[in-house]
Design an enzyme around this catalytic site. Structure first.
Site, mmCIF file in Angstrom:
data_model
loop_
_atom_site.group_PDB
_atom_site.id
_atom_site.type_symbol
_atom_site.label_atom_id
_atom_site.label_comp_id
_atom_site.label_asym_id
_atom_site.label_seq_id
_atom_site.Cartn_x
_atom_site.Cartn_y
_atom_site.Cartn_z
ATOM 1 N N VAL A 15 5.771 4.615 -5.073
ATOM 2 C CA VAL A 15 6.594 4.643 -3.858
ATOM 3 C C VAL A 15 8.075 4.706 -4.222
ATOM 4 C CG1 VAL A 15 7.200 3.415 -1.736
ATOM 5 C CG2 VAL A 15 4.826 3.387 -2.553
ATOM 6 N N GLU A 129 8.754 -1.874 7.564
ATOM 7 C CA GLU A 129 7.907 -0.830 8.179
ATOM 8 C C GLU A 129 6.837 -0.337 7.209
ATOM 9 O OE1 GLU A 129 8.181 0.885 11.558
ATOM 10 O OE2 GLU A 129 6.200 1.029 10.672
ATOM 11 N N VAL A 132 2.917 -1.798 6.658
ATOM 12 C CA VAL A 132 1.746 -1.574 7.518
ATOM 13 C C VAL A 132 1.636 -0.090 7.867
ATOM 14 C CG1 VAL A 132 0.602 -2.217 9.682
ATOM 15 C CG2 VAL A 132 2.121 -3.852 8.561
ATOM 16 N N GLY A 134 1.608 2.684 5.992
ATOM 17 C CA GLY A 134 2.319 3.693 5.192
ATOM 18 C C GLY A 134 3.378 4.449 5.986
ATOM 19 N N ILE A 136 3.222 5.794 8.933
ATOM 20 C CA ILE A 136 3.131 5.748 10.404
ATOM 21 C C ILE A 136 4.133 4.703 10.921
ATOM 22 C CG2 ILE A 136 1.591 5.382 12.383
ATOM 23 C CD1 ILE A 136 -0.787 5.793 10.441
ATOM 24 N N GLY A 187 -9.389 9.438 -7.921
ATOM 25 C CA GLY A 187 -8.115 8.750 -7.727
ATOM 26 C C GLY A 187 -7.883 8.278 -6.299
ATOM 27 N N GLU A 190 -8.665 2.497 -6.346
ATOM 28 C CA GLU A 190 -8.117 1.867 -7.552
ATOM 29 C C GLU A 190 -9.247 1.552 -8.529
ATOM 30 O OE1 GLU A 190 -4.893 0.955 -7.929
ATOM 31 O OE2 GLU A 190 -4.138 1.250 -5.893
ATOM 32 N N ASP A 201 -6.790 -6.420 2.013
ATOM 33 C CA ASP A 201 -5.601 -5.581 2.234
ATOM 34 C C ASP A 201 -5.402 -5.333 3.731
ATOM 35 O OD1 ASP A 201 -3.553 -3.486 1.201
ATOM 36 O OD2 ASP A 201 -4.852 -2.311 2.512
ATOM 37 N N LYS A 205 -2.206 -6.676 6.327
ATOM 38 C CA LYS A 205 -1.464 -5.795 7.240
ATOM 39 C C LYS A 205 -1.618 -6.273 8.686
ATOM 40 C CE LYS A 205 -2.093 -1.878 4.119
ATOM 41 N NZ LYS A 205 -3.031 -0.822 3.728
HETATM 42 N N1 HSE Z 1 -4.626 0.393 -0.887
HETATM 43 C C1 HSE Z 1 -4.227 0.716 0.442
HETATM 44 C C2 HSE Z 1 -5.261 1.627 1.094
HETATM 45 C C3 HSE Z 1 -2.916 1.414 0.528
HETATM 46 O O1 HSE Z 1 -6.278 1.975 0.474
HETATM 47 O O2 HSE Z 1 -5.054 1.958 2.237
HETATM 48 C C4 HSE Z 1 -1.748 0.510 0.300
HETATM 49 O O3 HSE Z 1 -1.590 -0.381 1.345
#
Ligand code: HSE
Length: 433
Positions: A15, A129, A132, A134, A136, A187, A190, A201, A205
């Site tokens: 990023v 911003e 949450v 990316g 959007i 890819g 992860e 995750d 968010k």
């Molecule tokens: N690892 C997250 C996803 C992206 O798969 O959406 C980063 O927040």
């Protein structure tokens, strides 16, 4: 008025390197908007970032304090991620009067209240911003566009990895483990995908989003969290047959000032637009009191989309600093609600149940009788084929039921000697927006 705005960038991963690129590409336009130039002055990396290009090396500092204690730096952009050392860096920067931009959802979900309080005390700005959804601009839509409205519910897809895996299982078939392996090879997931597939995750968010949507403080402990690793192709196919698609949803609801905050695989009608949001895309479907239903979709991750969200915060905060505008976003105010969050037992939902039962006379009657005795009303039933590994799948969908009653009756069913495996329980949401 300030003569220039200087930025300290923490991290140089995917990023941050995209941000550096966009910042330079858009530099002329950015500087034409402000009466003072905006510069990236220094960059700190922990050495495990992307290779740093030659033209960036001159900005690198070895010691983080060269940024945190530099009186000429106004804004810190934190793109390191994780709790430590990011939290310590941010608190020190705030104490030294610097405004913050961060994409760190885990940190904000766990320690947001402490960080916001410190920003208020020190009269600095914070933008998040990018934490949450990316690229959007969902937080900006809520805090600006919908500031005067009242949000009743949000149904979101906020983890691209899980959405990619579930979309593949739905559209092309395959077991969870095999699809995950392919996603890792390409890819899209992860090497350690735990936080993505176990729902953590999404939960991080959702805590950040829920605070803004309902102006209430929320904790990660408030979130009901279930991931996707136990989703079986049988359930994907039975759901399809019933007219549903399985998605990992982040759900927020405010019903009479009682909040629901949950992340779990959910059956949603295959006819609704949210079910068509496939692959790595994220989506937010909102129901608001006055504007009605709204939806936003886009890339929830990736260098350029996430950096675009950081740029949005940078434009807003640089503008405030240049104009000496000390007005704080109400989103970090301490005068927020303390609304009650529903516990798991208080949730009312429709359910999809898949029993693994012996194919013998009277088995269905026993299961139906336990459900009926516990106030669970059956909506539909499917049983097909004979004997899958000694048992047959019996799929039942229920009418709306209380979660406590539901799990009590499923436990009783699982104790029957004719039920051979733990029953699969998934929630159904029929009305998205
Ligand atoms: N690892 C997250 C996803 C992206 O798969 O959406 C980063 O927040």
């Amino acid at each position: 008025m300030k003569k220039e705005i200087n930025i300290g960038l923490l991290g140089f991963g995917t990023v941050a390197s995209s941000l550096y690129h966009i910042f330079n590409e858009r530099r002329k336009e950015i500087n034409s908007l402000f009466p003072a130039p905006v510069n990236i002055k220094k960059i700190f990396t922990r050495g495990n970032s992307h290779p740093v290009p030659e033209n960036v090396k001159g900005f690198l500092v070895k010691n983080i304090d060269e940024i945190l204690e530099d009186k000429d730096i106004d804004i810190i952009i934190e793109l390191i991620g994780g709790i430590s050392p990011a939290k310590g860096f941010i608190i020190k920067a705030v104490n030294n009067g610097k405004s913050i931009i961060t994409a760190n959802k885990a940190l904000l979900a766990e320690h947001g209240e402490e960080i916001f309080k410190q920003c208020l005390n020190k009269n600095v700005h914070i933008g998040f911003e990018a934490a949450v959804g990316g690229g959007i601009p969902i937080l900006r839509a809520i805090k600006n566009g919908l500031a005067g409205d009242s949000i009743k519910s949000v149904y979101s897809i906020i983890n691209g990895t899980s959405n990619f895996i579930l979309s593949k299982m739905t559209n092309e078939g395959g077991k969870f483990e095999d699809v995950l392996k392919k996603a890792q090879e390409k890819g899209y997931a992860e090497a350690d995908p735990s936080l993505d597939i176990n729902g953590a995750d999404s939960a991080h968010k959702l805590v950040v989003l829920g605070r803004l949507a309902f102006s209430t403080s929320l904790s990660i402990k408030d979130v009901i969290i279930e991931g996707i690793k136990d989703i079986n192709p049988l359930d994907v196919n039975f759901s399809k047959e019933l007219g549903y698609t399985i998605k990992l949803l982040g759900i927020l609801k405010n019903e009479d000032s009682r909040i629901e905050i949950r992340v779990h695989p959910t059956l949603i009608p295959s006819s609704c637009l949210l079910s068509k949001v496939d692959g790595v895309f994220n989506a937010f479907f909102l129901n608001t009191k006055y504007a009605g239903p709204l939806s936003l979709t886009g890339y929830g991750a990736g260098g350029n989309p996430t950096a675009s969200a950081v740029m949005g915060d940078l434009m807003e905060i640089a503008g405030k600093i240049i104009n000496n505008d000390n007005h704080h976003d109400f989103i970090i105010s301490e005068n927020i609600n303390k609304l009650k969050v529903k516990s798991k037992n208080e949730i009312i939902s429709r359910y999809y149940l898949r029993f693994s039962a012996m194919d013998r006379p009277g088995v269905l009657a026993k299961i139906a009788s336990i459900l009926g005795d516990n106030s669970i009303s059956i909506s539909s039933m499917i049983q097909k084929g004979r004997k899958v590994e000694g048992s047959v799948p019996i799929v039942i969908t229920t009418h709306e039921a209380n979660e406590e009653d539901l799990f009590k009756s499923v436990k009783l069913c699982d104790n029957l000697d004719v039920v051979s495996a733990k029953t699969v329980v998934l929630r159904i949401e029929d009305r998205i927006n």
